[in-house]
Write a protein that holds these residues in place. Sequence first.
Motif, PDB file in Angstrom:
ATOM      1  N   ARG A   1       0.842  -1.202   0.000  1.00 23.00           N
ATOM      2  CA  ARG A   1       0.000   0.000   0.000  1.00 23.00           C
ATOM      3  C   ARG A   1       0.872   1.245   0.000  1.00 23.00           C
ATOM      4  O   ARG A   1       1.988   1.243   0.558  1.00 23.00           O
ATOM      5  CB  ARG A   1      -0.951   0.009   1.197  1.00 23.00           C
ATOM      6  N   ARG A   2       0.365   2.244  -0.624  1.00 22.87           N
ATOM      7  CA  ARG A   2       1.102   3.502  -0.715  1.00 22.87           C
ATOM      8  C   ARG A   2       1.051   4.240   0.613  1.00 22.87           C
ATOM      9  O   ARG A   2       0.087   4.105   1.369  1.00 22.87           O
ATOM     10  CB  ARG A   2       0.502   4.385  -1.818  1.00 22.87           C
TER      11      ARG A   2
ATOM     12  N   ASN B   1       3.342  11.064  -0.134  1.00 24.58           N
ATOM     13  CA  ASN B   1       4.533  10.688  -0.878  1.00 24.58           C
ATOM     14  C   ASN B   1       5.316  11.948  -1.219  1.00 24.58           C
ATOM     15  O   ASN B   1       4.740  12.985  -1.543  1.00 24.58           O
ATOM     16  CB  ASN B   1       4.146   9.945  -2.167  1.00 24.58           C
TER      17      ASN B   1
ATOM     18  N   HIS C   1       4.695  11.327  -9.456  1.00 27.87           N
ATOM     19  CA  HIS C   1       5.137  10.600 -10.649  1.00 27.87           C
ATOM     20  C   HIS C   1       4.235  10.959 -11.829  1.00 27.87           C
ATOM     21  O   HIS C   1       3.036  10.680 -11.812  1.00 27.87           O
ATOM     22  CB  HIS C   1       5.121   9.092 -10.387  1.00 27.87           C
TER      23      HIS C   1
ATOM     24  N   ILE D   1       9.734  -1.578   1.686  1.00 29.62           N
ATOM     25  CA  ILE D   1       8.489  -1.499   2.451  1.00 29.62           C
ATOM     26  C   ILE D   1       8.778  -1.696   3.934  1.00 29.62           C
ATOM     27  O   ILE D   1       9.858  -2.166   4.312  1.00 29.62           O
ATOM     28  CB  ILE D   1       7.469  -2.569   1.982  1.00 29.62           C
TER      29      ILE D   1
ATOM     30  N   THR E   1       3.660  -1.025   3.807  1.00 26.74           N
ATOM     31  CA  THR E   1       3.635   0.359   3.322  1.00 26.74           C
ATOM     32  C   THR E   1       4.927   0.653   2.562  1.00 26.74           C
ATOM     33  O   THR E   1       6.020   0.366   3.041  1.00 26.74           O
ATOM     34  CB  THR E   1       3.483   1.350   4.489  1.00 26.74           C
ATOM     35  N   ILE E   2       4.791   1.238   1.394  1.00 28.70           N
ATOM     36  CA  ILE E   2       5.947   1.518   0.549  1.00 28.70           C
ATOM     37  C   ILE E   2       6.705   2.727   1.084  1.00 28.70           C
ATOM     38  O   ILE E   2       6.142   3.808   1.274  1.00 28.70           O
ATOM     39  CB  ILE E   2       5.507   1.779  -0.907  1.00 28.70           C
TER      40      ILE E   2
ATOM     41  N   ASN F   1       7.572   4.001  -5.080  1.00 25.09           N
ATOM     42  CA  ASN F   1       6.159   4.184  -5.443  1.00 25.09           C
ATOM     43  C   ASN F   1       5.964   4.213  -6.963  1.00 25.09           C
ATOM     44  O   ASN F   1       4.986   3.663  -7.479  1.00 25.09           O
ATOM     45  CB  ASN F   1       5.613   5.471  -4.819  1.00 25.09           C
TER      46      ASN F   1
ATOM     47  N   TYR G   1       6.175   0.717  -8.243  1.00 23.00           N
ATOM     48  CA  TYR G   1       4.929   0.027  -7.907  1.00 23.00           C
ATOM     49  C   TYR G   1       3.833   0.367  -8.914  1.00 23.00           C
ATOM     50  O   TYR G   1       3.116  -0.520  -9.394  1.00 23.00           O
ATOM     51  CB  TYR G   1       4.507   0.403  -6.484  1.00 23.00           C
ATOM     52  N   GLU G   2       3.689   1.652  -9.249  1.00 21.63           N
ATOM     53  CA  GLU G   2       2.668   2.076 -10.213  1.00 21.63           C
ATOM     54  C   GLU G   2       2.919   1.461 -11.580  1.00 21.63           C
ATOM     55  O   GLU G   2       1.976   1.036 -12.269  1.00 21.63           O
ATOM     56  CB  GLU G   2       2.650   3.602 -10.315  1.00 21.63           C
TER      57      GLU G   2
ATOM     58  N   SER H   1       2.071  -2.270 -11.571  1.00 21.25           N
ATOM     59  CA  SER H   1       0.615  -2.430 -11.551  1.00 21.25           C
ATOM     60  C   SER H   1       0.034  -2.156 -12.936  1.00 21.25           C
ATOM     61  O   SER H   1      -0.859  -2.878 -13.399  1.00 21.25           O
ATOM     62  CB  SER H   1      -0.014  -1.486 -10.523  1.00 21.25           C
TER      63      SER H   1
END
Length: 212
Positions: free
Chosen positions: A12-13, A17, A21, A44, A49-50, A54, A57-58, A61
């Motif tokens: 999870r973010r 942040n 991005h 993490i 939690t990241i 991030n 991760y995006e 995904s």
Amino acid sequence: MKVVKKALSALRRPERNVRIHSDKQITEFKRSIEMFGQIRPIVIDESGTILAGNGLYEALSALGRTEADCYVAAGLSESQKKKLMLADNRIFSLGVDDLQGFDEIIAGLDDLDVPGYDEELLKTLTADLEDADEMLAGYGIIDDSAKAEMKKAAERYEQKDAEYTQGAEEIKPAAAPVAAPAPSVEAAVEDRAQELDRRYIVCPKCGEKIWL
């Protein structure tokens, strides 16, 4: 450092942040993953939690990946986690490119498809003088299709302007009244002197007025 596989659904973010991005950055992240795979882990905490990664991760995904390589930074206080997030984003930006080294590496590539870089820009950086002159000679030249489109756009604009003109009422501004000449400085001073009922004498040498 022990790297483990984690399901992306388990990550999870953070609530806040440090870095935003852009779509362009995520696109280049995806290109890099497709070309080289995941080359660094997502950092993490124990809860998933990241703390760093991030953008990675995006991108994972967006590519439809279900797992990611992760490093669990355990035992950190909340303050240390925030410091890690700040440091990860800041330290990288403190580096300075070695332009000579950059040129040497680019010159040794078999192609210029490099994630994060515009291929056309890299071509200009690696072009010899003859190729550079040829590319520069083409700048500012508009091809026939672009010329035709520009002409059509101009014609549409002229047509719209004519339509608006037909339905509009022309208003002519009234002639501006002729302004009375401004009083001279001398007259203004005398008028003011009369208003104040003041007296003056004229200097016999310089001609200036001396107020009494």
